[in-house]
Motif scaffolding. Sequence first.
Motif, PDB file in Angstrom:
ATOM      1  N   ALA A 114      17.670   9.783   4.246  1.00 13.80           N
ATOM      2  CA  ALA A 114      16.874   9.349   3.091  1.00 13.80           C
ATOM      3  C   ALA A 114      15.729   8.435   3.530  1.00 13.80           C
ATOM      4  CB  ALA A 114      17.770   8.636   2.078  1.00 13.80           C
ATOM      5  N   LEU A 115      16.014   7.558   4.491  1.00 16.68           N
ATOM      6  CA  LEU A 115      14.954   6.674   4.997  1.00 16.68           C
ATOM      7  C   LEU A 115      13.843   7.489   5.650  1.00 16.68           C
ATOM      8  CD1 LEU A 115      16.862   3.649   6.602  1.00 16.68           C
ATOM      9  CD2 LEU A 115      15.466   3.662   4.533  1.00 16.68           C
ATOM     10  N   LEU A 116      14.256   8.490   6.419  1.00 21.34           N
ATOM     11  CA  LEU A 116      13.274   9.341   7.109  1.00 21.34           C
ATOM     12  C   LEU A 116      12.461  10.159   6.094  1.00 21.34           C
ATOM     13  CD1 LEU A 116      12.628   9.872  10.124  1.00 21.34           C
ATOM     14  CD2 LEU A 116      13.981  11.952   9.931  1.00 21.34           C
ATOM     15  N   ALA A 117      13.168  10.672   5.074  1.00 20.94           N
ATOM     16  CA  ALA A 117      12.510  11.547   4.088  1.00 20.94           C
ATOM     17  C   ALA A 117      11.489  10.801   3.237  1.00 20.94           C
ATOM     18  CB  ALA A 117      13.564  12.195   3.190  1.00 20.94           C
ATOM     19  N   THR A 118      11.662   9.480   3.131  1.00 21.52           N
ATOM     20  CA  THR A 118      10.750   8.704   2.276  1.00 21.52           C
ATOM     21  C   THR A 118       9.910   7.719   3.097  1.00 21.52           C
ATOM     22  OG1 THR A 118      12.547   7.125   1.880  1.00 21.52           O
ATOM     23  CG2 THR A 118      12.249   8.852   0.246  1.00 21.52           C
ATOM     24  N   ASP A 181       3.048  11.997  -2.982  1.00 17.48           N
ATOM     25  CA  ASP A 181       3.816  12.863  -2.081  1.00 17.48           C
ATOM     26  C   ASP A 181       4.700  12.089  -1.115  1.00 17.48           C
ATOM     27  OD1 ASP A 181       1.789  11.946  -0.523  1.00 17.48           O
ATOM     28  OD2 ASP A 181       0.790  13.876  -0.272  1.00 17.48           O
ATOM     29  N   ARG A 182       4.849  10.813  -1.328  1.00 16.03           N
ATOM     30  CA  ARG A 182       5.809  10.090  -0.504  1.00 16.03           C
ATOM     31  C   ARG A 182       7.215  10.160  -1.102  1.00 16.03           C
ATOM     32  NH1 ARG A 182       6.104   3.680   1.194  1.00 16.03           N
ATOM     33  NH2 ARG A 182       8.022   3.870   2.383  1.00 16.03           N
ATOM     34  N   TRP A 183       7.326   9.811  -2.376  1.00 17.73           N
ATOM     35  CA  TRP A 183       8.662   9.687  -2.972  1.00 17.73           C
ATOM     36  C   TRP A 183       9.287  11.010  -3.345  1.00 17.73           C
ATOM     37  CZ3 TRP A 183      10.927   5.630  -1.528  1.00 17.73           C
ATOM     38  CH2 TRP A 183      10.190   4.468  -1.274  1.00 17.73           C
ATOM     39  N   LEU A 184       8.493  12.092  -3.278  1.00 16.35           N
ATOM     40  CA  LEU A 184       9.088  13.419  -3.500  1.00 16.35           C
ATOM     41  C   LEU A 184      10.155  13.696  -2.445  1.00 16.35           C
ATOM     42  CD1 LEU A 184       5.913  15.554  -4.332  1.00 16.35           C
ATOM     43  CD2 LEU A 184       7.614  14.648  -5.921  1.00 16.35           C
ATOM     44  N   PRO A 189      17.488  14.147   0.400  1.00 20.17           N
ATOM     45  CA  PRO A 189      18.849  13.651   0.611  1.00 20.17           C
ATOM     46  C   PRO A 189      19.788  13.991  -0.548  1.00 20.17           C
ATOM     47  CG  PRO A 189      17.261  11.835   0.469  1.00 20.17           C
ATOM     48  CD  PRO A 189      16.485  13.085   0.557  1.00 20.17           C
ATOM     49  N   CYS A 190      19.239  14.145  -1.756  1.00 24.28           N
ATOM     50  CA  CYS A 190      20.096  14.529  -2.891  1.00 24.28           C
ATOM     51  C   CYS A 190      20.658  15.928  -2.682  1.00 24.28           C
ATOM     52  CB  CYS A 190      19.304  14.476  -4.202  1.00 24.28           C
ATOM     53  SG  CYS A 190      18.715  12.838  -4.622  1.00 24.28           S
ATOM     54  N   PHE A 191      19.798  16.841  -2.228  1.00 24.27           N
ATOM     55  CA  PHE A 191      20.280  18.208  -1.952  1.00 24.27           C
ATOM     56  C   PHE A 191      21.333  18.191  -0.846  1.00 24.27           C
ATOM     57  CE2 PHE A 191      16.218  19.545  -3.974  1.00 24.27           C
ATOM     58  CZ  PHE A 191      16.736  20.454  -4.874  1.00 24.27           C
ATOM     59  N   ALA A 192      21.059  17.420   0.216  1.00 21.34           N
ATOM     60  CA  ALA A 192      21.999  17.366   1.351  1.00 21.34           C
ATOM     61  C   ALA A 192      23.331  16.778   0.911  1.00 21.34           C
ATOM     62  CB  ALA A 192      21.387  16.529   2.486  1.00 21.34           C
ATOM     63  N   LEU A 193      23.268  15.683   0.172  1.00 20.54           N
ATOM     64  CA  LEU A 193      24.496  15.025  -0.274  1.00 20.54           C
ATOM     65  C   LEU A 193      25.296  15.949  -1.200  1.00 20.54           C
ATOM     66  CD1 LEU A 193      26.146  12.412  -0.209  1.00 20.54           C
ATOM     67  CD2 LEU A 193      24.825  11.599  -2.146  1.00 20.54           C
ATOM     68  N   ALA A 194      24.586  16.644  -2.073  1.00 17.70           N
ATOM     69  CA  ALA A 194      25.268  17.524  -3.028  1.00 17.70           C
ATOM     70  C   ALA A 194      26.074  18.600  -2.315  1.00 17.70           C
ATOM     71  CB  ALA A 194      24.244  18.164  -3.971  1.00 17.70           C
ATOM     72  N   VAL A 195      25.466  19.257  -1.351  1.00 13.81           N
ATOM     73  CA  VAL A 195      26.187  20.347  -0.680  1.00 13.81           C
ATOM     74  C   VAL A 195      27.317  19.781   0.187  1.00 13.81           C
ATOM     75  CG1 VAL A 195      24.683  20.603   1.354  1.00 13.81           C
ATOM     76  CG2 VAL A 195      25.893  22.588   0.465  1.00 13.81           C
ATOM     77  N   LEU A 196      27.124  18.585   0.729  1.00 12.12           N
ATOM     78  CA  LEU A 196      28.199  17.975   1.525  1.00 12.12           C
ATOM     79  C   LEU A 196      29.387  17.585   0.640  1.00 12.12           C
ATOM     80  CD1 LEU A 196      26.226  15.779   4.076  1.00 12.12           C
ATOM     81  CD2 LEU A 196      27.610  17.792   4.578  1.00 12.12           C
TER      82      LEU A 196
END
Lengths: 460, 146
Positions: A114-118, A181-184, A189-196
């Motif tokens: 999440a830190l990397l993605a944002t 386009d930063r906070w998008l 991480p929401c998608f990753a967390l959901a599938v995990l």
Amino acid sequence: MIETLLSIAVAFVAGCAAVFGSGVRRPLLRAMGEAWLLGIALCAGSLFALALAGIAWSLARALIVVAVVTAVLMIVGLRRRATEENAASDAGDRRSWVSAIFDLLTAATIAGYALLATAGPLAEIDFVAMWGLKARAFWIARGLDWSFLESPWYNWIHADYPPLLPLTFDWTTLFQGQWDDRWLGALYPCFALAVLLIIRSLLEEELGSPVYAAAVTLALAPAAASPWIGIAEGPLLAYGTAGVLLLRRALRDQIADRRSQIAGSTGALSIEYASLFLGCAAATKNEGMALLLAAALAMLVSTRNRAAVWRLWPAVAIAAPWLLVRAVFSFSTDLARGQPWLRVIENARHLSVLMHGIAAQTSGHYLFWIGVIAALVLSFRRAVHEERLVLVTVGLLLLFDVIASLSTAQGVAWLVRWSWERLLAQVALMAGFTAAVLIDGVRASRPQPPDVSSGGLAPR
Amino acid sequence: MTWRTAVAALVLLCLFAGAFQRAYWTIFGADRAALQAWLTERPYSKMPGLRQFMTGVRDHTRDGDRIAIILPARRWEGGYAYGFIRSTYLLAGRRTVPLLNQGDQPLPANLERATHLAAWGVALPPIRGFEPAWRSPDGVLLQRRR
């Protein structure tokens, strides 16, 4: 950032209603994962519906549509629960401190992701050239900008690609009030967390060991956290993996129900419900449509029951509107232009280039694929009898990818270099999950679960 | 520990090590400000200054304006596509038009229909029918004379 989190929270609440409306009792973790995936798709779908109706987007209008759908789903869920006998799940009550440590490490992995993605604006070129550009153009037009999609000067944007991801960006942008386009990146991480969460829950339910389930989830966490932040791989990976694994679970539930003569129990996952996730995968990217086809064929091979395959209709219903729009506007797929079969035959001479290229793309994760292959070899009989659905799906999808690579007009080597690392990542979670299940059988020598191919779904 | 457990542990270790992404852990100690600056410029790194110039063009134009993009590259695959695609993202809402097609042939008709010309990294001679609207050290924005 607050606005982005609010958009995520609203999508999650809408997804909770969808999960509740399905009437299936499942462990909380899995329900949460499914809720995010369905919720954000529902929100994106509301924007799609508004655009097709010719209604300009606004936050209020989008919220009204989502609220109405959420209310309907809640009513459906309440009516189901009032009339059916619930089979409460007992999973999730056997936590241990070891599994808690593994779960914390998984959470830390996702926190790092999440830190990397944002960390900054989304910098993937396919975000700038395609996914982000479309979303930004739609946001400015407050709807699907047909003249932009049809422009002859923008043929790199792949107008034919399904719009779920750009609409997801637009859902968040409606809350932000301006293009940011930063906070998008927070969506990833929401998608990753959901599938995990779904994987963690399925493993624990199936294998009965929270420690092993948590360890496997930790091992697979980086595979769920797509490094291509801003493009469709992350959502596609999440929807595709969730769809195939829930379909696998649905088939097992149905067989178990028939054996115990309690067909229709609320504990059983339905094929129709599982197929919603495959539909969302098909609404995310063309590879998702290929995945839906691969899963349908794999289901046919696994169950030998054509009637069961028709139960994937919700997936087709989700994918169909865009296919219709695509046909109306003549948005063609670049791989299908000209004479693709002639190119396949021509490029087949370069099959060795393709195979070497694919092998090279695994180099960063070769240990992962060695682990998957080792599990398949060690449990070959079990793999063939019990994991046919997932393995055939993965095999067919890779075959479709090979054919698509051979049909390119841009050169096989070029396409392999820029596509295959992502294509392999799309199936990595499914393959890793299957390897973990198979290797658990080796570890514990546990009694075999119902054989999906044994005719449990065969016509009676 | 039986051999079965050992093999299972080994396979799990392969999955863990093979999927591991170092970046998701090193990010906790990374210089986030430097990373943000790098990510901001990364898509435009081969044309330094393009992002700032097109952001300025965006500030001086409106949605619906038709902006022809002039870049120092004379071939589509030789840099023009790179700059044109990125300019289109930065100017989303405006209609960017190329002055070069994918076969590297000039498209003078697009110049005729443009309401603006955004020239980056090019010393532009006066163009009939257009007047300067805004200038930066990296380029100039011309607008059609009314």
